[in-house]
Design a protein around this motif. Structure first.
Motif, PDB file in Angstrom:
ATOM      1  N   PRO A  94      26.731 -12.939 -39.280  1.00  0.00           N
ATOM      2  CA  PRO A  94      27.779 -12.867 -38.251  1.00  0.00           C
ATOM      3  C   PRO A  94      28.589 -11.577 -38.329  1.00  0.00           C
ATOM      4  CG  PRO A  94      27.751 -15.022 -39.292  1.00  0.00           C
ATOM      5  CD  PRO A  94      26.865 -14.149 -40.113  1.00  0.00           C
ATOM      6  N   SER A 150      22.980  -9.394 -29.305  1.00  0.00           N
ATOM      7  CA  SER A 150      23.281 -10.658 -29.987  1.00  0.00           C
ATOM      8  C   SER A 150      22.037 -11.514 -30.122  1.00  0.00           C
ATOM      9  CB  SER A 150      24.363 -11.418 -29.208  1.00  0.00           C
ATOM     10  OG  SER A 150      25.552 -10.666 -29.126  1.00  0.00           O
ATOM     11  N   VAL A 171      27.107 -21.073 -32.205  1.00  0.00           N
ATOM     12  CA  VAL A 171      26.568 -19.717 -32.028  1.00  0.00           C
ATOM     13  C   VAL A 171      27.000 -19.146 -30.686  1.00  0.00           C
ATOM     14  CG1 VAL A 171      24.460 -18.375 -31.743  1.00  0.00           C
ATOM     15  CG2 VAL A 171      24.619 -20.064 -33.574  1.00  0.00           C
ATOM     16  N   GLY A 174      30.675 -18.227 -30.753  1.00  0.00           N
ATOM     17  CA  GLY A 174      30.896 -16.991 -31.495  1.00  0.00           C
ATOM     18  C   GLY A 174      30.492 -15.762 -30.702  1.00  0.00           C
ATOM     19  N   VAL A 246      34.036 -15.363 -35.692  1.00  0.00           N
ATOM     20  CA  VAL A 246      32.622 -15.538 -35.320  1.00  0.00           C
ATOM     21  C   VAL A 246      31.862 -16.251 -36.434  1.00  0.00           C
ATOM     22  CG1 VAL A 246      30.477 -14.314 -34.800  1.00  0.00           C
ATOM     23  CG2 VAL A 246      32.619 -13.547 -33.769  1.00  0.00           C
ATOM     24  N   ARG A 247      32.121 -15.874 -37.671  1.00  0.00           N
ATOM     25  CA  ARG A 247      31.439 -16.484 -38.817  1.00  0.00           C
ATOM     26  C   ARG A 247      31.760 -17.983 -38.903  1.00  0.00           C
ATOM     27  NH1 ARG A 247      33.424 -13.393 -42.392  1.00  0.00           N
ATOM     28  NH2 ARG A 247      31.714 -11.866 -42.412  1.00  0.00           N
ATOM     29  N   MET A 250      30.170 -20.051 -36.027  1.00  0.00           N
ATOM     30  CA  MET A 250      28.736 -20.250 -36.206  1.00  0.00           C
ATOM     31  C   MET A 250      28.435 -21.255 -37.313  1.00  0.00           C
ATOM     32  SD  MET A 250      26.971 -16.517 -35.674  1.00  0.00           S
ATOM     33  CE  MET A 250      26.968 -15.743 -34.052  1.00  0.00           C
TER      34      MET A 250
END
Length: 284
Positions: A94, A150, A171, A174, A246-247, A250
């Motif tokens: 990520p 992405s 996902v 994110g 984002v991490r 996800m």
């Protein structure tokens, strides 16, 4: 006699149009409606997409570059930092995704500068359209490039062993947050694209800013391992908030604080650099 008549008819057809007949022709026709702001922006966005179609080499930075980054950092540093490449990949991917997308935002400014050098902007400014449509079109076209990057990175990550606990929803959330931030972040480079003289200058200034912002974050390692003075910068870095959000998304969490900080930074960037960009555009 027939030949003389035909010659006279041709002469009349080729005769210059009078002012009265031209005015009558123009007034008789209704002017087409002025395009809406959204329609004009989409048109310029489609123009950016067509440029990618005719120059597919532009996709190199959103395909080969992300793949190289994931492979290189995972297998070079995974064993040393996390004990295994598989464990490190869960943390790294990520972050590398964020780093890759944020760094390619600079090409928005490069595209703007290139069109200025070619003289295309002179034509754009004369069109009866919503003034920011040209700039928004650049950004909308680049959003497609961010989405492609992405997909490429997540795909190679899944092949290597990346397993997001958040599933498809996490996902997508994110990636959506990343694209929103990148859209806002690109306004900085549109300003530099209008301000600087050459595309090389735009790239040089962009990289001078992007390298410390992306590397001095939590993309590669947890900030807790850093010295206190460096943690103060890293923890307040907008890229750190974005990468953390984002991490966590996800991996199935909902980091409300990091999401709020990311959207807040995006709003501030647009509020500051959007008006500056449009002022430069009006004066260019």
């Amino acid at each position: 006699m027939s030949t003389a008549t035909e010659t006279q008819t041709r002469t009349e057809e080729l005769a210059p149009v009078t002012t009265e007949s031209l005015a009558e022709l123009l007034v008789a026709k209704e002017r087409p409606p002025r395009p809406s702001a959204w329609s004009a922006s989409l048109t310029f966005g489609w123009r950016a997409v067509l440029k990618i179609k005719h120059v597919p080499e532009q996709l190199f930075d959103v395909t080969a570059f992300p793949i190289m980054m994931v492979l290189m950092y995972t297998y070079l540093f995974g064993g040393a930092l996390a004990g295994s490449t598989s464990d490190y990949l869960q943390y790294l991917l990520p972050g590398i995704l964020v780093m890759s997308i944020v760094m390619i935002t600079m090409y928005t400014g490069v595209s703007v500068n290139t069109d200025i050098e070619k003289g295309v902007f002179d034509r754009f400014r004369s069109l009866p359209i919503w003034r920011p449509a040209v700039m928004v079109g650049y950004l909308l076209g680049d959003m497609l490039r961010y989405a492609i990057a992405s997909v490429v990175m997540i795909g190679i990550g899944l092949i290597m062993g990346f397993r997001p606990d958040g599933g498809v929803v996490g996902v997508l959330a994110g990636v959506a947050l990343l694209i929103v931030f990148s859209f806002a972040f690109s306004w900085i480079w549109t300003m530099f694209g209008l301000l600087l003289r050459t595309e090389k200058s735009v790239m040089g200034v962009s990289m001078m800013f992007l390298f410390p912002v992306t590397f001095l974050s939590d993309i590669f390692v947890d900030p807790k391992t850093m010295p206190g003075w460096l943690q103060a910068f890293v923890n307040n870095n907008p890229v750190t908030h974005l990468a953390s959000a984002v991490r966590d998304l996800m991996h199935g969490d909902w980091p409300a604080s990091d999401i709020a900080w990311t959207l807040g930074w995006a709003g501030v960037i647009v509020a500051v650099f959007g008006p500056i960009t449009m002022r430069l555009y009006a004066r260019k």
